[in-house]
Design an enzyme around this catalytic site. Structure first.
Site, PDB file in Angstrom:
ATOM      1  N   ASN A  37       7.193   2.995   0.223  1.00 17.90           N
ATOM      2  CA  ASN A  37       6.328   2.097  -0.948  1.00 17.90           C
ATOM      3  C   ASN A  37       5.577   1.174  -0.515  1.00 17.90           C
ATOM      4  O   ASN A  37       5.743  -0.110  -0.054  1.00 17.90           O
ATOM      5  CB  ASN A  37       7.417   1.322  -1.704  1.00 17.90           C
ATOM      6  N   GLU A  60      15.084  -5.438  -0.758  1.00 16.31           N
ATOM      7  CA  GLU A  60      15.040  -3.984  -0.020  1.00 16.31           C
ATOM      8  C   GLU A  60      14.077  -3.232  -0.826  1.00 16.31           C
ATOM      9  O   GLU A  60      13.941  -3.349  -1.892  1.00 16.31           O
ATOM     10  CB  GLU A  60      16.456  -3.346  -0.454  1.00 16.31           C
ATOM     11  N   TYR A 118       5.440  -7.739   0.176  1.00 12.48           N
ATOM     12  CA  TYR A 118       6.350  -8.720   0.888  1.00 12.48           C
ATOM     13  C   TYR A 118       5.727  -9.033   2.174  1.00 12.48           C
ATOM     14  O   TYR A 118       6.014 -10.201   2.525  1.00 12.48           O
ATOM     15  CB  TYR A 118       7.544  -7.874   1.209  1.00 12.48           C
ATOM     16  N   VAL A 145       5.099  -4.846 -11.896  1.00 17.91           N
ATOM     17  CA  VAL A 145       3.904  -5.332 -12.470  1.00 17.91           C
ATOM     18  C   VAL A 145       3.275  -3.974 -13.133  1.00 17.91           C
ATOM     19  O   VAL A 145       3.048  -2.957 -12.621  1.00 17.91           O
ATOM     20  CB  VAL A 145       2.730  -5.909 -11.577  1.00 17.91           C
TER      21      VAL A 145
HETATM   22  C1  LIG Z   1       4.360  -3.672  -5.767  1.00 19.58           C
HETATM   23  C2  LIG Z   1       4.093  -4.440  -6.886  1.00 19.58           C
HETATM   24  C3  LIG Z   1       4.928  -5.129  -7.649  1.00 19.58           C
HETATM   25  C4  LIG Z   1       2.938  -5.394  -6.531  1.00 19.58           C
HETATM   26  O1  LIG Z   1       2.369  -6.149  -7.807  1.00 19.58           O
HETATM   27  P1  LIG Z   1       0.599  -6.857  -7.824  1.00 19.58           P
HETATM   28  O2  LIG Z   1       0.802  -7.633  -8.680  1.00 19.58           O
HETATM   29  O3  LIG Z   1      -0.285  -5.583  -7.755  1.00 19.58           O
HETATM   30  O4  LIG Z   1       0.724  -7.540  -6.342  1.00 19.58           O
HETATM   31  P2  LIG Z   1      -0.342  -8.795  -5.899  1.00 19.58           P
HETATM   32  O5  LIG Z   1      -1.512  -8.432  -6.820  1.00 19.58           O
HETATM   33  O6  LIG Z   1       0.337  -9.846  -6.287  1.00 19.58           O
HETATM   34  O7  LIG Z   1      -0.395  -8.480  -4.363  1.00 19.58           O
HETATM   35  C5  LIG Z   1      -0.328  -9.494  -3.481  1.00 19.58           C
HETATM   36  C6  LIG Z   1      -0.695  -8.817  -2.052  1.00 19.58           C
HETATM   37  O8  LIG Z   1       0.094  -7.536  -1.819  1.00 19.58           O
HETATM   38  C7  LIG Z   1      -0.632  -6.491  -1.330  1.00 19.58           C
HETATM   39  N1  LIG Z   1      -0.884  -5.247  -1.902  1.00 19.58           N
HETATM   40  C8  LIG Z   1      -0.356  -5.163  -3.309  1.00 19.58           C
HETATM   41  N2  LIG Z   1      -0.327  -3.907  -3.790  1.00 19.58           N
HETATM   42  C9  LIG Z   1      -1.226  -3.388  -2.861  1.00 19.58           C
HETATM   43  C10 LIG Z   1      -1.485  -1.903  -2.636  1.00 19.58           C
HETATM   44  N3  LIG Z   1      -1.480  -1.174  -3.373  1.00 19.58           N
HETATM   45  N4  LIG Z   1      -2.179  -1.663  -1.642  1.00 19.58           N
HETATM   46  C11 LIG Z   1      -2.265  -2.536  -0.510  1.00 19.58           C
HETATM   47  N5  LIG Z   1      -1.855  -3.556  -0.627  1.00 19.58           N
HETATM   48  C12 LIG Z   1      -1.284  -4.245  -1.792  1.00 19.58           C
HETATM   49  C13 LIG Z   1      -1.992  -7.137  -1.012  1.00 19.58           C
HETATM   50  O9  LIG Z   1      -1.805  -7.800   0.477  1.00 19.58           O
HETATM   51  C14 LIG Z   1      -2.006  -8.114  -1.985  1.00 19.58           C
HETATM   52  O10 LIG Z   1      -3.168  -9.181  -1.768  1.00 19.58           O
HETATM   53  P3  LIG Z   1      -4.561  -8.790  -2.117  1.00 19.58           P
HETATM   54  O11 LIG Z   1      -4.774  -8.153  -3.627  1.00 19.58           O
HETATM   55  O12 LIG Z   1      -5.469 -10.070  -2.320  1.00 19.58           O
HETATM   56  O13 LIG Z   1      -5.105  -7.950  -1.266  1.00 19.58           O
HETATM   57  C15 LIG Z   1       3.448  -3.302  -8.053  1.00 19.58           C
HETATM   58  O14 LIG Z   1       2.464  -2.483  -7.076  1.00 19.58           O
HETATM   59  C16 LIG Z   1       4.366  -2.436  -8.704  1.00 19.58           C
HETATM   60  O15 LIG Z   1       4.779  -3.013  -9.674  1.00 19.58           O
HETATM   61  N6  LIG Z   1       4.835  -1.440  -8.248  1.00 19.58           N
HETATM   62  C17 LIG Z   1       5.886  -0.446  -8.672  1.00 19.58           C
HETATM   63  C18 LIG Z   1       7.145  -1.089  -8.655  1.00 19.58           C
HETATM   64  C19 LIG Z   1       7.665  -1.616  -7.200  1.00 19.58           C
HETATM   65  O16 LIG Z   1       7.369  -0.577  -6.452  1.00 19.58           O
HETATM   66  N7  LIG Z   1       8.201  -2.742  -7.166  1.00 19.58           N
HETATM   67  C20 LIG Z   1       8.849  -2.858  -5.805  1.00 19.58           C
HETATM   68  C21 LIG Z   1       9.965  -2.292  -5.630  1.00 19.58           C
HETATM   69  S1  LIG Z   1      10.748  -2.975  -4.238  1.00 19.58           S
END
Ligand SMILES: CC(C)(COP(=O)(O)OP(=O)(O)OC[C@H]1O[C@@H](n2cnc3c(N)ncnc32)[C@H](O)[C@@H]1OP(=O)(O)O)[C@@H](O)C(=O)NCCC(=O)NCCS
Length: 128
Positions: free
Chosen positions: A94, A89, A101, A57
């Site tokens: 991270n 995975e 997850y 995202v």
């Molecule tokens: C991981 C990633 C995909 C999360 O995307 P996102 O749209 O921000 O996630 P969401 O808003 O749907 O979050 C859902 C829940 O996940 C958890 N969460 C997500 N990001 C978090 C953070 N930075 N810290 C703590 N909890 C987190 C929370 O429980 C969150 O719910 P809440 O916001 O109501 O507390 C995003 O941070 C990203 O793109 N990271 C870089 C790429 C990456 O690492 N991809 C995964 C590779 S395995």
């Protein structure tokens, strides 16, 4: 569309960006891609199992539920095509992805020591 996804991927994974051609290859290999303005998810279903290949995202759109929504769509689609479990995975370091997850109901089922340039990978799964 694939150019836009490649641009988003580079924002999410600056150390290892994938090109539009690489996303095209994934599609040719049977992967499904769901993408919106702010995010993407790639997954592949084989018989009764599915696997998240990548999810990301845009930094300025995070914590808005985009990843959770895409994950839910992928799970529903995989299930409708016969998958009983989803696997993924994630790097042990991270924390945002692991939190995502875990909040979506995934649990750790194994590790791949030193899988990512010396960093352990955790394998997680969820019953669909
Ligand atoms: C991981 C990633 C995909 C999360 O995307 P996102 O749209 O921000 O996630 P969401 O808003 O749907 O979050 C859902 C829940 O996940 C958890 N969460 C997500 N990001 C978090 C953070 N930075 N810290 C703590 N909890 C987190 C929370 O429980 C969150 O719910 P809440 O916001 O109501 O507390 C995003 O941070 C990203 O793109 N990271 C870089 C790429 C990456 O690492 N991809 C995964 C590779 S395995």
């Amino acid at each position: 569309m694939l150019n836009k996804i490649a641009t988003l991927h580079a924002l999410c994974f600056p150390r290892n960006p994938w090109s539009a051609d690489e996303f095209a290859n994934l599609k040719n290999q049977g992967c499904e891609i769901i993408a919106s303005q702010n995010g993407f998810i790639v997954y592949r279903t084989t018989i009764d199992e599915s696997e998240i290949i990548t999810i990301g995202v845009a930094p300025d759109a995070r914590r808005g539920g985009v990843a959770s929504a895409m994950l839910a769509l992928a799970e529903r689609d995989a299930k409708s095509h016969g998958a009983k479990k989803m696997f993924l995975e994630v790097e042990i370091t991270n924390a945002p992805a692991r939190a995502l997850y875990e909040s979506a109901g995934y649990t750790a089922v194994g590790t791949r020591p030193k899988y990512y340039n010396g960093i352990d990978g955790i394998i997680m799964s969820k019953d669909l």
